[in-house]
Design a protein around this motif. Sequence first.
Motif, PDB file in Angstrom:
ATOM      1  N   GLY A   1      31.753 -11.870   1.127  1.00 21.47           N
ATOM      2  CA  GLY A   1      31.702 -12.891   2.164  1.00 21.47           C
ATOM      3  C   GLY A   1      31.856 -12.350   3.572  1.00 21.47           C
ATOM      4  N   GLU A   2      32.168 -11.073   3.710  1.00 16.55           N
ATOM      5  CA  GLU A   2      32.335 -10.472   5.031  1.00 16.55           C
ATOM      6  C   GLU A   2      30.973 -10.300   5.707  1.00 16.55           C
ATOM      7  OE1 GLU A   2      34.088  -6.387   7.106  1.00 16.55           O
ATOM      8  OE2 GLU A   2      33.991  -6.525   4.933  1.00 16.55           O
ATOM      9  N   SER A   3      30.898 -10.623   6.990  1.00 12.90           N
ATOM     10  CA  SER A   3      29.701 -10.398   7.798  1.00 12.90           C
ATOM     11  C   SER A   3      30.068  -9.433   8.904  1.00 12.90           C
ATOM     12  CB  SER A   3      29.213 -11.706   8.416  1.00 12.90           C
ATOM     13  OG  SER A   3      28.759 -12.576   7.421  1.00 12.90           O
ATOM     14  N   LEU A   4      29.160  -8.522   9.199  1.00 15.25           N
ATOM     15  CA  LEU A   4      29.436  -7.588  10.279  1.00 15.25           C
ATOM     16  C   LEU A   4      28.146  -7.154  10.943  1.00 15.25           C
ATOM     17  CD1 LEU A   4      29.078  -4.248   9.129  1.00 15.25           C
ATOM     18  CD2 LEU A   4      30.739  -5.282   7.626  1.00 15.25           C
ATOM     19  N   GLU A   5      28.278  -6.758  12.187  1.00 11.99           N
ATOM     20  CA  GLU A   5      27.190  -6.113  12.902  1.00 11.99           C
ATOM     21  C   GLU A   5      27.590  -4.666  13.006  1.00 11.99           C
ATOM     22  OE1 GLU A   5      25.708  -7.535  16.590  1.00 11.99           O
ATOM     23  OE2 GLU A   5      24.684  -9.198  15.622  1.00 11.99           O
ATOM     24  N   ALA A   6      26.691  -3.786  12.559  1.00 11.40           N
ATOM     25  CA  ALA A   6      27.021  -2.367  12.545  1.00 11.40           C
ATOM     26  C   ALA A   6      25.768  -1.553  12.808  1.00 11.40           C
ATOM     27  CB  ALA A   6      27.629  -1.986  11.195  1.00 11.40           C
TER      28      ALA A   6
ATOM     29  N   LEU B   1      20.162   4.512  13.377  1.00 11.41           N
ATOM     30  CA  LEU B   1      20.742   4.217  14.691  1.00 11.41           C
ATOM     31  C   LEU B   1      20.395   2.833  15.245  1.00 11.41           C
ATOM     32  CD1 LEU B   1      20.722   7.589  16.675  1.00 11.41           C
ATOM     33  CD2 LEU B   1      22.585   6.517  15.403  1.00 11.41           C
ATOM     34  N   ARG B   2      19.785   1.995  14.446  1.00 10.61           N
ATOM     35  CA  ARG B   2      19.536   0.618  14.892  1.00 10.61           C
ATOM     36  C   ARG B   2      20.721  -0.265  14.485  1.00 10.61           C
ATOM     37  NH1 ARG B   2      14.374  -0.240  16.768  1.00 10.61           N
ATOM     38  NH2 ARG B   2      12.816   1.254  16.094  1.00 10.61           N
ATOM     39  N   LEU B   3      20.888  -1.339  15.215  1.00  8.10           N
ATOM     40  CA  LEU B   3      21.950  -2.299  14.934  1.00  8.10           C
ATOM     41  C   LEU B   3      21.479  -3.272  13.866  1.00  8.10           C
ATOM     42  CD1 LEU B   3      24.798  -3.153  15.926  1.00  8.10           C
ATOM     43  CD2 LEU B   3      23.648  -4.759  17.441  1.00  8.10           C
ATOM     44  N   ALA B   4      22.342  -3.564  12.890  1.00  9.78           N
ATOM     45  CA  ALA B   4      21.976  -4.474  11.803  1.00  9.78           C
ATOM     46  C   ALA B   4      23.045  -5.537  11.612  1.00  9.78           C
ATOM     47  CB  ALA B   4      21.793  -3.701  10.498  1.00  9.78           C
ATOM     48  N   SER B   5      22.593  -6.700  11.217  1.00  8.02           N
ATOM     49  CA  SER B   5      23.481  -7.782  10.812  1.00  8.02           C
ATOM     50  C   SER B   5      23.574  -7.698   9.293  1.00  8.02           C
ATOM     51  CB  SER B   5      22.890  -9.125  11.247  1.00  8.02           C
ATOM     52  OG  SER B   5      23.656 -10.179  10.741  1.00  8.02           O
ATOM     53  N   ILE B   6      24.796  -7.542   8.762  1.00 12.58           N
ATOM     54  CA  ILE B   6      24.993  -7.263   7.343  1.00 12.58           C
ATOM     55  C   ILE B   6      25.960  -8.273   6.751  1.00 12.58           C
ATOM     56  CG2 ILE B   6      25.787  -5.521   5.672  1.00 12.58           C
ATOM     57  CD1 ILE B   6      25.210  -3.417   7.920  1.00 12.58           C
TER      58      ILE B   6
ATOM     59  N   ASP C   1      26.820  -3.791  -2.813  1.00 13.49           N
ATOM     60  CA  ASP C   1      27.763  -4.699  -2.146  1.00 13.49           C
ATOM     61  C   ASP C   1      27.133  -5.470  -0.986  1.00 13.49           C
ATOM     62  OD1 ASP C   1      29.773  -3.838  -3.858  1.00 13.49           O
ATOM     63  OD2 ASP C   1      30.421  -2.244  -2.491  1.00 13.49           O
ATOM     64  N   ILE C   2      25.883  -5.168  -0.654  1.00 13.77           N
ATOM     65  CA  ILE C   2      25.203  -5.819   0.471  1.00 13.77           C
ATOM     66  C   ILE C   2      24.324  -6.939  -0.076  1.00 13.77           C
ATOM     67  CG2 ILE C   2      23.582  -5.515   2.376  1.00 13.77           C
ATOM     68  CD1 ILE C   2      24.470  -2.535   2.432  1.00 13.77           C
ATOM     69  N   THR C   3      24.593  -8.169   0.356  1.00 15.54           N
ATOM     70  CA  THR C   3      23.790  -9.305  -0.108  1.00 15.54           C
ATOM     71  C   THR C   3      22.614  -9.594   0.808  1.00 15.54           C
ATOM     72  OG1 THR C   3      25.238 -10.881   1.003  1.00 15.54           O
ATOM     73  CG2 THR C   3      25.714 -10.396  -1.324  1.00 15.54           C
TER      74      THR C   3
END
Length: 194
Positions: A118-123, A108-113, A152-154
């Motif tokens: 090349g896609e970046s997201l906050e989820a 339940l914490r917010l992460a910068s991924i 798939d996560i760098t």
Amino acid sequence: MSSPDPAQLSAQLRGVLEPVVTGAGLEIDAVEVRTAGRRHAVKLVVDLPDGATATGIDLDDIARLSRTAAAELDPHEHLIEGSYTLEVTSPGIDRPLTRPRHWKRNFLRLASIELAGGESLEARIGRADDDGVQVAVPGRKQPELRELAYADITRARVQVEFKAPPNAEAALLDPNHGATDRSAGTDGANEENR
């Protein structure tokens, strides 16, 4: 005799320190060695083992482990040529999320991924297993549930928040979100000079 390169030295020190750390009921997250001339800085990052019910490591435990680890390293000073500083710490909030247990502990914490394409997201982090993690990506009307494979996560890091997660995101990831305990662990550090 010259000291081995930092990566090799880290592996050797990990072997020396592992029994001490596991004896304290913890596990090694990382052993990092930085070298400046003949001076070394050894950083021992410890974490709770998988399945631990505690939410963080007590500063007194870090201090005790620091003394025990320093005493364990004394007979192995031949591995480190020259003087060294030992720092024992627990992972901070800015630790990269690199293992399944890191994801599980940050439910339940917010992460910068950043993803391999090349896609970046906050989820918001949801359920995690050995292969991947569910995340809630904020949307205009409703959050979107996505499944991400670790392969798939760098890069990923937890973001600091000072408020509870939005109800829609928390409900998407955990129908019992009202009973969730979001208390943070302690990020303590203790140093020993040798």
